[in-house]
Design a protein around this motif. Structure first.
Motif, PDB file in Angstrom:
ATOM      1  N   TRP A  20       0.821  -1.195   0.000  1.00 50.85           N
ATOM      2  CA  TRP A  20       0.000   0.000   0.000  1.00 50.85           C
ATOM      3  C   TRP A  20       0.862   1.256   0.000  1.00 50.85           C
ATOM      4  O   TRP A  20       0.479   2.284   0.503  1.00 50.85           O
ATOM      5  CB  TRP A  20      -0.898   0.011   1.226  1.00 50.85           C
ATOM      6  CG  TRP A  20      -2.333  -0.182   0.876  1.00 50.85           C
ATOM      7  CD1 TRP A  20      -3.047   0.491  -0.046  1.00 50.85           C
ATOM      8  CD2 TRP A  20      -3.222  -1.106   1.475  1.00 50.85           C
ATOM      9  NE1 TRP A  20      -4.337   0.049  -0.059  1.00 50.85           N
ATOM     10  CE2 TRP A  20      -4.472  -0.929   0.862  1.00 50.85           C
ATOM     11  CE3 TRP A  20      -3.079  -2.062   2.487  1.00 50.85           C
ATOM     12  CZ2 TRP A  20      -5.591  -1.674   1.225  1.00 50.85           C
ATOM     13  CZ3 TRP A  20      -4.182  -2.800   2.846  1.00 50.85           C
ATOM     14  CH2 TRP A  20      -5.426  -2.605   2.208  1.00 50.85           C
TER      15      TRP A  20
ATOM     16  N   LYS B 261      -3.469 -17.791  -2.625  1.00 54.60           N
ATOM     17  CA  LYS B 261      -3.058 -16.937  -3.733  1.00 54.60           C
ATOM     18  C   LYS B 261      -4.279 -16.227  -4.328  1.00 54.60           C
ATOM     19  O   LYS B 261      -5.308 -16.869  -4.567  1.00 54.60           O
ATOM     20  CB  LYS B 261      -2.377 -17.811  -4.791  1.00 54.60           C
ATOM     21  CG  LYS B 261      -1.806 -17.045  -5.952  1.00 54.60           C
ATOM     22  CD  LYS B 261      -1.243 -18.013  -6.995  1.00 54.60           C
ATOM     23  CE  LYS B 261      -0.701 -17.245  -8.196  1.00 54.60           C
ATOM     24  NZ  LYS B 261      -0.405 -18.136  -9.327  1.00 54.60           N
TER      25      LYS B 261
ATOM     26  N   ALA C 107      -3.445  -7.225   0.647  1.00 54.86           N
ATOM     27  CA  ALA C 107      -4.257  -6.207   1.327  1.00 54.86           C
ATOM     28  C   ALA C 107      -4.236  -6.457   2.837  1.00 54.86           C
ATOM     29  O   ALA C 107      -4.082  -5.522   3.636  1.00 54.86           O
ATOM     30  CB  ALA C 107      -5.690  -6.249   0.798  1.00 54.86           C
TER      31      ALA C 107
ATOM     32  N   LYS D 214       3.941 -13.283   4.768  1.00 52.31           N
ATOM     33  CA  LYS D 214       2.881 -13.917   3.975  1.00 52.31           C
ATOM     34  C   LYS D 214       3.473 -14.568   2.746  1.00 52.31           C
ATOM     35  O   LYS D 214       4.312 -13.974   2.035  1.00 52.31           O
ATOM     36  CB  LYS D 214       1.801 -12.921   3.603  1.00 52.31           C
ATOM     37  CG  LYS D 214       2.117 -11.994   2.437  1.00 52.31           C
ATOM     38  CD  LYS D 214       1.170 -12.210   1.255  1.00 52.31           C
ATOM     39  CE  LYS D 214       1.420 -11.270   0.116  1.00 52.31           C
ATOM     40  NZ  LYS D 214       0.839 -11.656  -1.154  1.00 52.31           N
TER      41      LYS D 214
ATOM     42  N   SER E 207      -1.519  -4.220 -10.008  1.00 53.28           N
ATOM     43  CA  SER E 207      -1.702  -5.670 -10.132  1.00 53.28           C
ATOM     44  C   SER E 207      -2.669  -6.207  -9.090  1.00 53.28           C
ATOM     45  O   SER E 207      -2.946  -7.406  -9.055  1.00 53.28           O
ATOM     46  CB  SER E 207      -0.345  -6.368 -10.005  1.00 53.28           C
ATOM     47  OG  SER E 207       0.186  -6.133  -8.712  1.00 53.28           O
ATOM     48  N   LYS E 208      -3.170  -5.346  -8.235  1.00 54.28           N
ATOM     49  CA  LYS E 208      -4.196  -5.755  -7.264  1.00 54.28           C
ATOM     50  C   LYS E 208      -5.482  -5.043  -7.633  1.00 54.28           C
ATOM     51  O   LYS E 208      -5.522  -3.803  -7.665  1.00 54.28           O
ATOM     52  CB  LYS E 208      -3.804  -5.371  -5.836  1.00 54.28           C
ATOM     53  CG  LYS E 208      -2.440  -5.854  -5.406  1.00 54.28           C
ATOM     54  CD  LYS E 208      -2.366  -7.353  -5.319  1.00 54.28           C
ATOM     55  CE  LYS E 208      -0.978  -7.784  -4.876  1.00 54.28           C
ATOM     56  NZ  LYS E 208      -0.751  -9.212  -5.004  1.00 54.28           N
TER      57      LYS E 208
ATOM     58  N   HIS F 204     -10.930  -8.241 -14.703  1.00 54.50           N
ATOM     59  CA  HIS F 204     -10.863  -9.615 -15.191  1.00 54.50           C
ATOM     60  C   HIS F 204     -11.438  -9.697 -16.603  1.00 54.50           C
ATOM     61  O   HIS F 204     -12.353  -8.937 -16.942  1.00 54.50           O
ATOM     62  CB  HIS F 204     -11.670 -10.543 -14.275  1.00 54.50           C
ATOM     63  CG  HIS F 204     -11.117 -10.634 -12.895  1.00 54.50           C
ATOM     64  ND1 HIS F 204     -11.754 -11.308 -11.872  1.00 54.50           N
ATOM     65  CD2 HIS F 204      -9.974 -10.130 -12.342  1.00 54.50           C
ATOM     66  CE1 HIS F 204     -11.038 -11.224 -10.762  1.00 54.50           C
ATOM     67  NE2 HIS F 204      -9.956 -10.518 -11.022  1.00 54.50           N
TER      68      HIS F 204
HETATM   69  N1  LIG Z   1      -7.786  -3.092  -0.797  1.00 52.35           N
HETATM   70  C1  LIG Z   1      -7.557  -3.838  -1.879  1.00 52.35           C
HETATM   71  N2  LIG Z   1      -6.975  -3.324  -2.969  1.00 52.35           N
HETATM   72  C2  LIG Z   1      -6.750  -4.073  -4.047  1.00 52.35           C
HETATM   73  N3  LIG Z   1      -7.058  -5.392  -4.129  1.00 52.35           N
HETATM   74  C3  LIG Z   1      -7.622  -5.954  -3.059  1.00 52.35           C
HETATM   75  C4  LIG Z   1      -7.899  -5.214  -1.894  1.00 52.35           C
HETATM   76  N4  LIG Z   1      -8.479  -6.040  -0.997  1.00 52.35           N
HETATM   77  C5  LIG Z   1      -8.569  -7.226  -1.577  1.00 52.35           C
HETATM   78  N5  LIG Z   1      -8.054  -7.192  -2.819  1.00 52.35           N
HETATM   79  C6  LIG Z   1      -8.010  -8.334  -3.713  1.00 52.35           C
HETATM   80  O1  LIG Z   1      -6.728  -8.906  -3.573  1.00 52.35           O
HETATM   81  C7  LIG Z   1      -6.548  -9.679  -4.747  1.00 52.35           C
HETATM   82  C8  LIG Z   1      -5.099 -10.068  -4.866  1.00 52.35           C
HETATM   83  O2  LIG Z   1      -4.878 -11.035  -3.876  1.00 52.35           O
HETATM   84  P1  LIG Z   1      -3.457 -11.301  -3.261  1.00 52.35           P
HETATM   85  O3  LIG Z   1      -2.900 -10.056  -2.702  1.00 52.35           O
HETATM   86  O4  LIG Z   1      -3.600 -12.436  -2.313  1.00 52.35           O
HETATM   87  O5  LIG Z   1      -2.659 -11.728  -4.551  1.00 52.35           O
HETATM   88  S1  LIG Z   1      -1.274 -12.476  -4.575  1.00 52.35           S
HETATM   89  O6  LIG Z   1      -1.550 -13.889  -4.349  1.00 52.35           O
HETATM   90  O7  LIG Z   1      -0.393 -11.886  -3.566  1.00 52.35           O
HETATM   91  O8  LIG Z   1      -0.795 -12.217  -5.954  1.00 52.35           O
HETATM   92  C9  LIG Z   1      -7.068  -8.807  -5.852  1.00 52.35           C
HETATM   93  O9  LIG Z   1      -7.505  -9.640  -6.886  1.00 52.35           O
HETATM   94  P2  LIG Z   1      -7.881  -9.096  -8.336  1.00 52.35           P
HETATM   95  O10 LIG Z   1      -9.069  -8.206  -8.124  1.00 52.35           O
HETATM   96  O11 LIG Z   1      -8.233 -10.290  -9.117  1.00 52.35           O
HETATM   97  O12 LIG Z   1      -6.693  -8.359  -8.855  1.00 52.35           O
HETATM   98  C10 LIG Z   1      -8.182  -8.023  -5.179  1.00 52.35           C
HETATM   99  O13 LIG Z   1      -9.462  -8.451  -5.562  1.00 52.35           O
END
Ligand SMILES: Nc1ncnc2c1ncn2[C@@H]1O[C@H](COP(=O)(O)OS(=O)(=O)O)[C@@H](OP(=O)(O)O)[C@H]1O
Length: 481
Positions: free
Chosen positions: A149, A231, A237, A285, A437-438, A442
């Motif tokens: 973050w 994953k 987050a 993690k 990337s978060k 999709h």
């Molecule tokens: N606050 C916030 N901001 C952005 N994204 C958020 C948040 N909280 C949960 N998520 C969801 O986290 C998903 C990614 O999961 P991970 O962090 O476990 O991914 S990873 O395994 O470390 O690559 C990511 O998946 P995608 O939406 O598919 O990109 C998000 O849906």
């Protein structure tokens, strides 16, 4: 925040068959837990049998799904050998499966070759400028860092007293451990700065703007809590939110100790950890632990009292998210619809595809319950982490035995991002969202495929709800996000 719905009624009592012997340390797990575990195993077997009878046996290979790939690290000498986990659910009426062959089309799926660890590095701490929360001063998002973050930003923070922790000159143990982190654990984000920020975070150095050269305090300890999965569940987050807590010190990168780096030994692992003061909780993690067969046993050998956190998300959405990540790196891979099926006409899901396999949570959890009682595992809803981050964080802090410091006031909903972001800490530091990337968009998936996947996962989800005593309500959701 709405309370969790009541757990489903307990399963019927199992027939009088012998239960698997408890592993060392399993004494903490009371008879009800063992009974529940046994019932879960039995039910999974029945579920699997049903799937096999319906023609899905060629697709769903539980024994294979839970195996670690060849080349797994050796056990460390100091730990007494724990018992092998009991065999996976028997495939009634079917011969024993052969040694796990790699899926023939793994390369075309964008998956690593069989000798590689099965999961891609999940670390993706790229940063993007956040939308300002209401009342935020203009420019507060500038200078965002790269880790999670954006906690690498300058500006200090309420935690600076203990966060001004760049590696001291001569901190060679840490430097060595960090330089030993394999390249593949670099964040997915492309810049060297991103990687550096991740490594700084792993170094326990100031990833939130601590003054350079300020000595680090405390000592490096093995973690007392781990986010072990899943994953694409929302693990980044969660980690970044809990790091706001002054009594938590966490590694920014994923050490992958219990799956890829185990042969490096516990001292290497300890040196990856940030320095902590007495009373602070050390965390890391690595989402791939949840699906690594050896992970529970190895973690148990290190610290049987460790606290485990699993962020779970609708397995269908999780699979699509997983696929979206792979697609972003390998645009040439086949469509999700193609990869999801062994035989689409027959509706046979390809459970050997890691994007599908990871979401069979009940099976993976079964492995963990051989070593840890349920009371040592917290299941965080990935969905609720988005709609009510403070509510989920309250549970996390309670579980970790921490004061509820991370609350509503630490979050705001960023409309542009479509996700909650971290508001400035109390000391006027900048607001932060997770990186690009978060929260990716999709690809559109054929609704019929989504429906079939929902049907595929339903019995496993039900079993997972029974095992955990939590109803995550994934059956009520429709389609992808
Ligand atoms: N606050 C916030 N901001 C952005 N994204 C958020 C948040 N909280 C949960 N998520 C969801 O986290 C998903 C990614 O999961 P991970 O962090 O476990 O991914 S990873 O395994 O470390 O690559 C990511 O998946 P995608 O939406 O598919 O990109 C998000 O849906």
């Amino acid at each position: 925040m709405a309370p969790w719905p009541a757990p489903p009624p307990p399963p019927p009592p199992p027939p009088p068959l012998a239960a698997p012997p408890p592993p060392p340390g399993a004494s903490a797990k009371g008879p009800p837990a063992r009974k529940l575990l046994f019932m879960c195993t039995l039910s999974l077997s029945v579920t699997y049998l049903c799937y096999s009878l319906l023609g899905g046996s060629g697709s769903l290979q539980f024994p294979l799904a839970l195996q670690e790939p060849p080349g797994a690290a050796a056990e460390p000498p100091p730990s007494p050998p724990p018992p092998s986990p009991p065999p996976p659910p028997a495939r009634l009426g079917a011969p024993s499966p052969p040694p796990a062959p790699p899926p023939p089309d793994s390369a075309s799926r964008g998956e690593p070759p069989p000798e590689q660890p099965p999961e891609e590095p999940a670390e993706e701490p790229a940063e993007e400028p956040p939308e300002q929360p209401a009342g935020e001063p203009a420019g507060a998002g500038a200078g965002a860092g790269a880790d999670g973050w954006g906690l690498a930003s300058g500006g200090g923070g309420a935690r600076d007293a203990w966060l001004r922790t760049p590696p001291a000159a001569g901190d060679t143990a840490t430097a060595t451990a960090q330089s030993a982190l394999p390249e593949r654990e670099a964040p997915e984000s492309s810049t060297a700065a991103d990687e550096l920020a991740g490594r700084r975070a792993a170094n326990g150095s100031s990833d939130r703007g601590g003054a350079p050269g300020t000595p680090d305090y405390g000592e490096r300890k093995l973690p007392q809590a781990l986010i072990v999965g899943v994953k694409k569940g929302g693990t980044r987050a969660l980690l970044e939110a809990i790091r706001v807590h002054p009594d938590v010190r966490a590694v920014g990168v994923e050490p992958h100790f219990f799956d890829r780096n185990y042969e490096k030994g516990l001292e290497w692992y300890r040196n990856v950890m940030p320095k902590t003061l007495d009373g602070q909780v050390t965390m890391e993690k690595t989402p791939s632990y949840f699906v690594t067969n050896e992970a529970p046993q190895r973690i148990h050998a290190m610290a049987k009292d460790i606290k485990l956190i699993v962020v779970v998300r609708n397995p269908v959405t999780r699979a699509i998210s997983d696929y979206t990540q792979t697609l972003s790196k390998k645009p040439e891979i086949p469509t999700f619809e193609v990869l999801a099926f062994k035989n689409r006409t027959l509706g046979l899901i390809d459970a050997s595809w890691s994007a599908i396999r990871i979401g069979i949570y009940a099976l993976h959890l079964e492995n963990w319950l051989q070593y840890f009682p349920l009371s040592q595992i917290l299941f965080v809803s990935g969905e609720r982490l988005i709609v009510d981050p403070a509510g989920e964080m309250a549970k996390v802090q309670d579980f970790l035995g921490l004061k509820r410091v991370v609350t509503e006031k630490h979050f705001y909903f960023n409309k542009t991002k479509g996700f909650p972001c971290l508001k400035k800490p109390e000391d006027s530091s900048a607001p932060r969202c997770l990186g690009k990337s978060k929260g990716r968009t999709h690809p559109r998936i054929d609704p019929d495929v989504i429906h079939r996947l929902q049907k595929f996962y339903k019995p496993f989800n039900m079993m997972f709800y029974q095992m955990t005593g939590q109803d995550f309500q994934w059956e009520r959701e429709e389609g992808d996000k």
